[in-house]
Design an enzyme around this catalytic site. Structure first.
Site, mmCIF file in Angstrom:
data_model
loop_
_atom_site.group_PDB
_atom_site.id
_atom_site.type_symbol
_atom_site.label_atom_id
_atom_site.label_comp_id
_atom_site.label_asym_id
_atom_site.label_seq_id
_atom_site.Cartn_x
_atom_site.Cartn_y
_atom_site.Cartn_z
ATOM 1 N N LEU B 10 17.705 26.616 80.747
ATOM 2 C CA LEU B 10 17.041 26.286 82.005
ATOM 3 C C LEU B 10 17.021 24.782 82.265
ATOM 4 C CD1 LEU B 10 13.936 28.576 81.443
ATOM 5 C CD2 LEU B 10 15.933 29.082 82.851
ATOM 6 N N CYS B 11 17.406 24.419 83.467
ATOM 7 C CA CYS B 11 17.151 23.045 83.877
ATOM 8 C C CYS B 11 16.574 23.121 85.285
ATOM 9 C CB CYS B 11 18.396 22.175 83.817
ATOM 10 S SG CYS B 11 19.623 22.536 85.049
ATOM 11 N N SER B 12 16.371 22.000 85.932
ATOM 12 C CA SER B 12 15.668 22.103 87.204
ATOM 13 C C SER B 12 16.560 22.680 88.291
ATOM 14 C CB SER B 12 15.111 20.753 87.619
ATOM 15 O OG SER B 12 16.156 19.831 87.718
ATOM 16 N N GLY B 14 20.119 23.311 87.921
ATOM 17 C CA GLY B 14 21.400 23.871 87.506
ATOM 18 C C GLY B 14 22.531 22.888 87.326
#
Lengths: 908, 104
Positions: B10-12, B14
């Site tokens: 997960l990142c903010s 993508g």
């Protein structure tokens, strides 16, 4: 010496014809003299101060009229409107502005951006004037100006003002109202501080620009038509926070340079122009003393053109007052200038030593001045004198002096508000602030003491909290008996209570009034901003040091730092002389803290060593260090040694040391305080809780009541048994042991620049290593860039990773200092930025648009700190230049959002 | 270890998670492991958490960990921060090790 007079007259005549033609040779020719004879007369005239030599060969001469620069009054608009800088900094802006205005049938819209006070509205007006005067724009074309900030507290009304209001749109809308759009139909609508428009307003503006349709507030359909040229103005950093759709509709986006970036000649024109406006207002010639002129030309005017103007107004009012007391003409002398109007050390290249203003006689009165028929200060003074005709001289003098003082304080207040306190509305309802401001004036008049801005803020906050409490119908709890203050403070509190009753419908009980009185007592100790340690910023380059110093002073709200620029071309002797001057100007100084880029040359060091005060030299200066230094010198208990040690710890490679180990054992505690321990204090408690980051959830915050008379409390000592109190925050200064006290306004104004933020960070217990990472070493700052260089090389397509890293290297320090993130966070953010840059490069090179994953966060809905945005804009601009790319408009906002410490990013 | 492992990174927004997911995928393929690496934003994780076996959070969104942990707890899957060094180096192998450690 009749012959000399002849020479002078001839010289003046020749100078009129062609200023460049006046040499000893040409004068001799004209008067049929020997060249050497003419030369002798000329030298005599120079000695007598009637003419002067200009630099260069052959030597040219110019006449001087006495010791002053004269400005004639102007009585009518003349044909030539001088557009200051029209041939220099502003040429492009004006050209495009004119283009925008001259096609009213198919308007081109214009967005001006620039620092506060850079002259955006002035420019908009001037462009309009030029269009009318020189380009046949029909003078009847409407030009409507509006400052969106005036209604910023009430977005609905703001939109209503612009587009009009339908009867019944909201309570109080008892009749249909035209909006400014209708008024400006076929002409120009100038919207200052356009970013204050709520998004609904921006969307309506967008429809208006796009399709020429709009609706009044409360109307359902878009069926009104108008053709309006929109000129929007905004401060630089905020430009990116306008809606993209709206932003794109502006055909021209023009940046107005700040006064700092203008040439000296332009500045001199501004001085002249504003003087002429004043001269017009008073209806007589103004003479400007040469020294005063020099000061105006060289002082650091951080409030830009707006401030220059008000400083000139102040000086003129003072000069006029002297004139009324029996002068023969109005002469502005150095003593008339506000204290801070004096040249500073950063003006090393004193190029204009020999230039003086020409007599300008055709500057029109400003448009803004014409708009309202308010009596000018000069008229007010004259009227006052007529009224008091019978009074004795002393009384007259006193009365007039008061009038001028009031005028000055108005001007000062206006600019202070503008600079620092634009965002009160977030916490305090406008009606309360309005009453407070009005009463502050009354109190000054009737009780004769000043209520400063901080007190107004504190009082407003207190009253706001009181009202909220009443509205929420919470029971008012036990209220402690408190002592009386001096009578005048009590009377002031009563005045305020009466005003609150009449204007805000707020009834205060007697003990509440007693409490307010305590808030009127000045606490000079807590707000004392005079520093006994001088902070001098110096750096190579034309303006590196002065701009750092400017920003820091602005952030601190006080001119605590001074600067010394060292342009590469400037001879050491010159720099040395300025350094000496700086030292001389700080006689009260207990020591000098010199923040420099690199070690100083020996010549300069010698100057320092021979100075009376001790000094400390700290290399590797950066903005954060400057702000830090400024903040520390304002705190009384710091010593030169102490500050310099702490500042050195800010240097790269050295971690900010965690605080004393004693802190480790007890949990951290922040006490919020006010007289009741309930309203303001619990408001503050709530506020701080919200802003603490994930890593500081252990901090305990409690609202504590402070005894108004003793200004202390046992409760604090009780707490100290169990907790380690890291700070006391509140409206009443409280000093307990070494616990720092932080005034409420500092915390509320801007978390990041607040000392509280630093204190919380520096007292953080040793970070607990996340369980999941325990098999690996945590990353250190020193490794970050090397690591991501390898990582990015693995995944990017087009990005030149080493170029990216080299640009980052130049900025990483300020980023770290500003955001205070840890290495892990930094890795995340820098990787993200790397990928973003890669995408942009790909799009640009392939022409394909990569649809980015849908954004979870509406950036526009977040209140992003302007300082953060500004920094990211700088970094992005550097990357844009290095890579020849353009980031999307909201890139800086995106990076800013990503860099926020707390939980503002939570998905919607 | 015969079942398929679905990991989500997960990142903010993508930007980096898809690259890292790809690296993990490659590493898994090389080792012949049945791992499917997904990339996603923290927003959509709320809805899809239960479709994964394990979740990793990238450093730039560390401040959302508390919130994400709740989501993961509800879905009864382990969640951890991606090892910072492995993330910086885009080291798919190391991240894969971390994944295997977490689902053990």
């Amino acid at each position: 010496m009749e012959r000399a007079d002849d020479v002078l007259q001839t010289l003046e005549a020749m100078y009129e014809e062609d200023p460049e033609s006046v040499t000893a040779m040409s004068v001799a020719k004209r008067l049929q003299l020997e060249r050497s004879t003419a030369s002798r007369y000329l030298n005599e005239l120079v000695k007598a101060g009637k003419i002067e030599k200009k630099r260069g060969r052959p030597v040219k001469y110019r006449p001087l009229s006495e010791d002053t620069v004269h400005v004639e009054p102007v009585n009518a608009l003349t044909e030539n409107i001088p557009m200051i800088g029209a041939t220099e900094s502003l040429e492009e802006v004006i050209e495009k502005g004119l283009a925008a205005l001259l096609y009213p049938s198919s308007p081109l819209h214009l967005l001006l951006s620039g620092e506060t006070g850079a002259g955006k509205s002035f420019l908009a007006e001037t462009i309009y004037d030029i269009a009318v005067q020189h380009h046949n724009l029909d003078p009847k074309t409407p030009f409507v100006t509006f400052n969106c900030a005036d209604y910023a507290q009430n977005p609905e009304l703001l939109v209503g003002q612009i587009f009009g209001i339908k009867k019944g749109a909201f309570t109080g809308a008892t009749q249909d109202e035209f909006g400014l759009v209708a008024k400006a139909d076929g002409g120009v609508l100038f919207l200052d501080e356009i970013h204050r428009l709520p998004s609904s307003g921006q969307e309506m503006l967008f429809s208006l620009i796009d399709k020429g349709v709009y609706r009044r507030l409360g109307e359902a359909t878009l069926d009104r038509h108008a053709t309006v040229t929109i000129i929007g103005a905004t401060t630089e950093a905020i430009e990116r926070s306008l809606l993209d759709t709206l932003l794109r509709r502006f055909s021209f986006k023009l940046r107005i340079p700040s006064l700092r970036e203008r040439t000296v000649d332009e500045r001199s024109e501004f001085i002249h122009y504003f003087l002429a406006q004043e001269s017009h207002k008073m209806g007589r010639q103004i003479a400007l003393d040469r020294e005063a002129y020099n000061r105006f030309l060289r002082y650091r005017c951080s409030g830009n053109i707006g401030q220059l103007k008000s400083d000139i107004q102040i000086a003129c009012a003072q000069a006029f007052l002297r004139f009324m007391n029996g002068g023969t003409q109005v002469i502005v002398k150095p003593a008339d200038l506000p204290d801070y109007v004096r040249p500073e050390a950063e003006d090393v290249p004193k190029v204009h030593e020999n230039t003086y203003l020409e007599i300008a006689s055709d500057v029109p009165n400003g448009k803004a001045g014409n708009a309202r028929k308010m009596p000018t200060i000069y008229e007010r003074l004259l009227t006052k004198r007529d009224q008091l005709g019978e009074a004795d001289a002393n009384e007259l003098d006193h009365e007039l002096r008061q009038e001028v003082n009031r005028y000055i304080s108005q001007l000062v207040q206006r600019s202070e508000e503008h600079l620092h306190l634009n965002n009160w509305g977030q916490y305090i309802d406008e009606d309360i602030t309005a009453t407070l401001r009005g009463e502050a004036d009354e109190i000054r008049k009737q009780e004769g003491f000043d209520v400063n801005l901080n007190q107004i803020f504190v009082l407003s906050l207190h009253i706001q909290a009181y009202r909220d409490r009443i509205l929420s119908e919470e029971p008012i709890r036990f209220f402690p008996e408190i002592g009386r203050t001096e009578a005048k403070y009590h009377r002031a509190a009563k005045m305020l209570a009466t005003a609150l009753r009449d204007k805000n419908n707020l009834l205060l009980p007697e003990e509440e009034i007693t409490l307010l009185a305590h808030l009127f007592v000045p606490h000079s100790e807590a707000f004392d901003r005079s520093a006994s340690i001088t902070v001098l910023i110096t750096s190579l380059g034309e303006c590196t040091a002065s701009s750092m110093s400017d920003v820091a002073n602005h952030l601190l709200g006080s001119p605590v730092t001074v600067s010394l620029d060292r342009p590469l071309a400037a001879p050491v002797e010159q720099t040395k002389a300025y350094l000496e001057k700086v030292i001389r100007k700080q006689p009260h100084s207990e020591g000098m803290l010199i923040l420099t880029d690199i070690d100083l040359p020996a010549e300069l060091k010698n100057v320092l060593t021979s100075a009376a005060q001790p000094y400390k030299l700290i290399p590797n200066v950066h903005l954060n260090m400057v702000t830090e230094a400024g903040r520390k010198v304002m705190t009384p208990h710091y010593t030169l040694e102490g500050i310099s040690e702490e500042l050195q710890a800010l240097n790269p490679g050295e971690h900010v040391a965690g605080n004393p180990s004693a802190l480790q054992n007890k949990p951290r505690f922040i006490a919020t305080v006010c007289f009741t321990g309930e309203r303001t204090a619990s408001f503050l408690k709530h506020w701080i809780e919200q802003s603490l980051s994930f890593d500081d959830q252990d901090v305990v915050i409690e609202a504590v009541q402070i005894d108004p008379v003793a200004r202390n409390t046992d409760r604090i000592y009780e707490i100290m048994e169990v907790y380690s109190i890291i700070a006391i925050v509140g409206t009443v200064p409280v000093h307990v042991g070494n616990v720092p006290f932080i005034p409420a306004w500092e915390v509320l104004r801007d978390e990041k620049s607040s000392r509280l933020y630093d204190i919380v960070l520096s007292t953080r217990p040793e970070a607990v290593t996340p369980a999941e990472a325990n098999s690996y070493e945590p990353v250190q700052f020193a490794e970050v860039l090397d690591l991501i260089m390898k990582g990015l090389s693995e995944i990017v397509e087009k990005l030149d990773v080493s170029l990216y890293i080299s640009v980052l290297k130049q900025h990483i320090h300020s980023l770290r200092q500003h955001f205070r993130w840890d290495p892990e966070r930094e890795i995340g953010i820098m990787m993200h930025l790397g990928m973003l840059t890669d995408r942009v490069l790909m799009e640009q090179q392939t022409g394909l648009v990569y649809t980015s994953e849908s954004r979870r966060i509406d950036i526009h809905s977040l209140a992003l700190p302007a300082g953060d945005l500004h920094l990211w804009n700088l970094v992005l601009a550097a990357l844009e230049e290095a890579n020849s790319i353009h980031y999307p408009n909201d890139a800086a906002a995106e990076m800013t959002a990503l860099s926020q410490p707390a939980t503002v990013l939570e998905s919607t | 270890m015969s079942e398929q492992i679905n990991v989500v990174i997960l990142c903010s927004w993508g930007a980096t998670s898809s690259s890292l997911a790809q690296k993990v995928q490659e590493a898994a393929k090389e080792r012949g492991l049945d791992v499917v690496a997904h990339a996603g934003g923290t927003g959509e994780f709320k809805e899809k958490a239960s479709t994964y076996d394990v979740a990793l959070l990238e450093p730039q969104v560390r401040h959302l960990k508390k919130e994400m942990q709740k989501v993961a707890d509800n879905a009864e899957i382990p969640l951890a921060m991606v090892d910072q060094r492995a993330f910086a180096l885009m080291d798919g192998n190391k991240v894969l090790d971390q994944v295997l450690e977490l689902v053990k």
